[in-house]
Scaffold this motif. Structure first.
Motif, short mmCIF file in Angstrom:
data_model
loop_
_atom_site.label_atom_id
_atom_site.label_comp_id
_atom_site.label_asym_id
_atom_site.label_seq_id
_atom_site.Cartn_x
_atom_site.Cartn_y
_atom_site.Cartn_z
N ALA A 180 0.83 -1.20 0.00
CA ALA A 180 0.00 0.00 0.00
C ALA A 180 0.87 1.25 0.00
O ALA A 180 0.56 2.24 -0.67
CB ALA A 180 -0.92 -0.01 1.22
N GLN A 181 2.00 1.18 0.73
CA GLN A 181 2.86 2.35 0.78
C GLN A 181 3.54 2.60 -0.56
O GLN A 181 3.70 3.73 -0.99
CB GLN A 181 3.92 2.16 1.87
N ILE A 182 3.90 1.51 -1.24
CA ILE A 182 4.50 1.66 -2.56
C ILE A 182 3.50 2.27 -3.53
O ILE A 182 3.83 3.10 -4.37
CB ILE A 182 5.00 0.28 -3.08
N ASP A 183 2.23 1.89 -3.35
CA ASP A 183 1.18 2.48 -4.19
C ASP A 183 0.92 3.93 -3.86
O ASP A 183 0.06 4.56 -4.46
CB ASP A 183 -0.13 1.69 -4.03
N GLY A 184 1.61 4.45 -2.85
CA GLY A 184 1.51 5.88 -2.55
C GLY A 184 0.39 6.26 -1.61
O GLY A 184 -0.01 7.42 -1.56
N ALA A 185 -0.15 5.28 -0.84
CA ALA A 185 -1.20 5.63 0.10
C ALA A 185 -0.63 6.48 1.22
O ALA A 185 0.47 6.21 1.70
CB ALA A 185 -1.83 4.36 0.68
N SER A 186 -1.35 7.53 1.63
CA SER A 186 -0.89 8.34 2.76
C SER A 186 -1.09 7.54 4.04
O SER A 186 -1.86 6.58 4.06
CB SER A 186 -1.70 9.64 2.83
N ASN A 187 -0.39 7.97 5.11
CA ASN A 187 -0.51 7.23 6.37
C ASN A 187 -1.96 7.12 6.81
O ASN A 187 -2.42 6.07 7.23
CB ASN A 187 0.29 7.94 7.46
N PHE A 188 -2.66 8.26 6.71
CA PHE A 188 -4.04 8.29 7.16
C PHE A 188 -4.88 7.28 6.39
O PHE A 188 -5.61 6.48 6.95
CB PHE A 188 -4.59 9.71 7.00
N ASN A 189 -4.72 7.31 5.06
CA ASN A 189 -5.49 6.38 4.23
C ASN A 189 -5.08 4.94 4.46
O ASN A 189 -5.90 4.04 4.41
CB ASN A 189 -5.33 6.74 2.75
N LEU A 190 -3.77 4.75 4.66
CA LEU A 190 -3.27 3.40 4.92
C LEU A 190 -4.01 2.79 6.11
O LEU A 190 -4.48 1.66 6.06
CB LEU A 190 -1.77 3.47 5.21
N TYR A 191 -4.15 3.60 7.19
CA TYR A 191 -4.83 3.09 8.38
C TYR A 191 -6.33 3.00 8.16
O TYR A 191 -6.97 2.02 8.53
CB TYR A 191 -4.48 3.95 9.61
N ARG A 192 -6.89 4.02 7.52
CA ARG A 192 -8.35 4.04 7.38
C ARG A 192 -8.84 2.94 6.44
O ARG A 192 -9.81 2.26 6.72
CB ARG A 192 -8.79 5.40 6.85
N ARG A 193 -8.13 2.78 5.32
CA ARG A 193 -8.64 1.86 4.30
C ARG A 193 -8.16 0.43 4.50
O ARG A 193 -8.81 -0.52 4.09
CB ARG A 193 -8.17 2.33 2.91
N ILE A 194 -6.95 0.26 5.04
CA ILE A 194 -6.38 -1.08 5.07
C ILE A 194 -6.24 -1.64 6.48
O ILE A 194 -6.76 -2.71 6.79
CB ILE A 194 -5.01 -1.09 4.35
N VAL A 195 -5.57 -0.89 7.35
CA VAL A 195 -5.26 -1.46 8.66
C VAL A 195 -6.50 -1.63 9.52
O VAL A 195 -6.78 -2.73 10.03
CB VAL A 195 -4.21 -0.59 9.40
N ILE A 196 -7.29 -0.57 9.65
CA ILE A 196 -8.45 -0.65 10.54
C ILE A 196 -9.45 -1.71 10.08
O ILE A 196 -9.93 -2.50 10.90
CB ILE A 196 -9.06 0.75 10.76
#
Lengths: 297, 293
Positions: free
Chosen positions: A197-213
């Motif tokens: 997800a980080q390689i795809d350029g997701a911001s930290n906020f989006n990383l947590y909101r869309r994937i981690v949570i």
């Protein structure tokens, strides 16, 4: 001949032994848990007062119970308290877990600090909380001594706000536990997913909101179930902090049941309130435990 | 755990990191505050508390409140201090923990290695008993303890805590033994080992960690119990938590806050020590009790 019989007996004994070993525990649970539950349900249909008595009155205790403003107040209080307690504990626990998961220096020292309230009885820590929240000697007084004369914090003596002091103290006690649950969930997430997800350029906020949570769903479910059942069972907290007051502002079903059964000598009504508490917890726990046990097979 | 933490960390800027550290430190203060208040005010003379600031460190350091809380404070009607009640709690906790742990180990062993029809249902019944609101059993329990002549006594509380502790101890051992290779048990059986031999020689020697987890959990829970203590033993047989509550809530005379705080710490000391020494196991028990499976 006797030898033959003896071996037979020993094999049979070996065959039965596991069940024999299990049976005392099982008997205790069946009698002291399920037998007692049935007995209390039965009492809730009787005219018991100081002592159990067996005159059948049908649903009278339940209809009386629901007409008591004391009971409806405790239910409303429980609603407010449980909602805020579960929401704030989950939010704070999640925030602490996510922040602790950022390669924090001193994580090993911080985690036990967040968690220690779980090891202490609220009867113990309640002495400090009660004092801290008391306007005469607690935080309000301290702020005045420090020069902030207009500071007011008298919630614990205020009928409209006392219930929130229960929330503060309860959140303090269990949010560390919720943090530990979420942290375990976070540490279980496959790091490849995060990297991708980080390689795809997701911001930290989006990383947590869309994937981690979303990946933490099982931890959310466990946290909800545990917190909900703790909220319904809350008793020590009220006794130590407010005793149900001022007035009935912090009365909860657990304290209602105790006072109706043991101090007001209305055992029938006390029993019916206990039955309703059990039903509420069962409605949450039974599906959860059923799903957990089925998954294992 | 360590490596996972390192590989999956997120890139964060300086400002974000500052904010994170600030948040974590303020939270730590929030969690420590009540204990700080108890500790500092338990070593102040009473005058310094009522006339002063609860946040300030003591100007005069005194251990008198601790002595009073332990041996001379008015608890209920007698000026006995908390000492007799502390021993009541010890006398209650030790056998209750011991018995419930042994029963839990045996149950876990049977439920995983000697499976039979409906064993999952039986386990489910035991498991649900951990979560019931205890109000539902208070009335019949009071009756039964009265009939058995155990009302108000430490023995009665031991019985109560064993009964309602079995669910959790069984849960711990069952989940632990489920991961233990059943082939070893079968092999030992073929070699002629019997039920208890297998338990003693094969299961128990590898159960160290789960025994610690279970003992700590039961110890903490039973020591901290208030509801059962208050319902079934409120007189001279009362456990520490009930006695502390009596001390703190008593309405007669001057409120000796410093003595209350010292008493509260005395009541917290055993579980706090366990937490400091074996916190890791405490957390494991907590997690195993919440995330079943």
């Amino acid at each position: 001949m006797t030898r033959q019989g003896e071996t037979d007996f020993r094999t049979r004994l070996q065959h039965w032994l596991p069940k024999v070993v299990l049976s005392p525990s099982l008997a205790m649970v069946l009698v002291f848990v399920y037998g007692f539950i049935l007995f209390t349900i039965y009492l809730s249909f009787t005219d018991s007062r100081i002592l159990p008595s067996y005159g059948w009155v049908g649903l009278e205790n339940y209809s009386k119970l629901w007409r008591l403003s004391h009971w409806t107040t405790s239910l409303t209080n429980l609603g407010i308290y449980a909602f805020l307690y579960i929401t704030i504990c989950t939010a704070l626990g999640l925030a602490l877990a996510i922040f602790l998961d950022q390669k924090i220096r001193g994580e090993g020292a911080l985690r036990p600090i967040y968690l220690y309230p779980m090891a202490l009885s609220f009867i113990v820590t309640g002495t400090a909380w009660k004092w801290f929240l008391d306007p005469g000697i607690g935080i309000e007084h301290t702020m005045h001594l420090w020069g902030w004369e207009s500071f007011r914090f008298g919630w614990i003596k205020d009928r409209d706000f006392a219930i929130y002091t229960l929330v503060i103290a309860a959140v303090w006690q269990t949010s560390g536990f919720v943090m530990a649950m979420f942290l375990a969930g976070l540490r279980g997430i496959d790091s490849e997913i995060m990297k991708a997800a980080q390689i795809d350029g997701a911001s930290n906020f989006n990383l947590y909101r869309r994937i981690v949570i979303p990946l933490l769903r099982p931890a959310f479910l466990s946290a909800f179930v545990i917190l909900a059942h703790l909220a319904i069972k809350s008793y020590d907290l009220v006794i130590a902090l407010t005793g149900g007051g001022p007035g009935r502002a912090t009365e909860l079903p657990a304290t209602f049941m105790y006072s109706y059964t043991f101090t007001r000598n209305q055992m029938g009504i006390g029993a019916s309130s206990a039955v309703i508490m059990l039903m509420t917890i069962a409605a949450i726990m039974v599906p959860y435990l059923y799903a957990e046990l089925r998954e294992r097979k | 755990m360590m490596s996972a933490a390192q590989t999956q960390s997120v890139r964060t800027g300086h400002v974000t990191r500052m904010f994170i550290y600030l948040f974590l430190l303020l939270s730590a203060l929030f969690y420590l505050l009540p204990f700080f208040i108890m500790l500092t005010n338990s070593v102040k003379p009473l005058g310094e508390i009522t006339g002063g600031n609860m946040m300030s460190l003591p100007e005069v350091f005194t251990l008198e409140p601790w002595k009073a809380a332990w041996s001379s404070a008015q608890v209920g009607v007698e000026p006995t201090g908390l000492r007799p009640y502390f021993w009541n709690s010890i006398r209650m906790v030790v056998p209750a923990v011991f018995i419930s742990t042994i029963l839990g180990a045996l149950n876990g062993y049977v439920l995983t290695k000697w499976r039979f029809r409906f064993d999952t249902i039986l386990f489910g019944l035991m498991l649900f008993s951990c979560f019931i609101p205890f109000q539902i059993v208070l009335i019949p329990m009071a009756r039964i303890l009265g009939i058995l002549g155990l009302a108000g006594s430490t023995y009665g509380l031991i019985l109560v805590h064993v009964v309602y502790g079995i669910g959790f101890s069984t849960l711990y051992f069952r989940n632990y033994y489920a991961a233990f290779p059943t082939e070893l048990v079968r092999a030992a059986q073929i070699d002629g080992a019997r039920f208890f031999q297998i338990f003693r020689r094969i299961m128990l020697p590898s159960s160290g960690p789960i025994i610690v987890v279970c003992v700590i959990w039961q110890f903490t829970n039973i020591w901290n119990d208030f509801l059962f203590g208050a319902s079934f033993a409120s007189g001279s047989g009362a456990p520490m938590t009930v006695a502390l509550n009596n001390l703190v809530q008593s309405s007669t005379g001057v409120k000796e806050y410093n003595v209350h705080f010292a008493g509260a710490i005395l009541a917290a000391l055993p579980t706090l020590l366990v937490y400091i020494v074996a916190g890791r196991y405490f957390v494991r028990g907590l997690m195993a009790g919440s995330v079943k499976g």
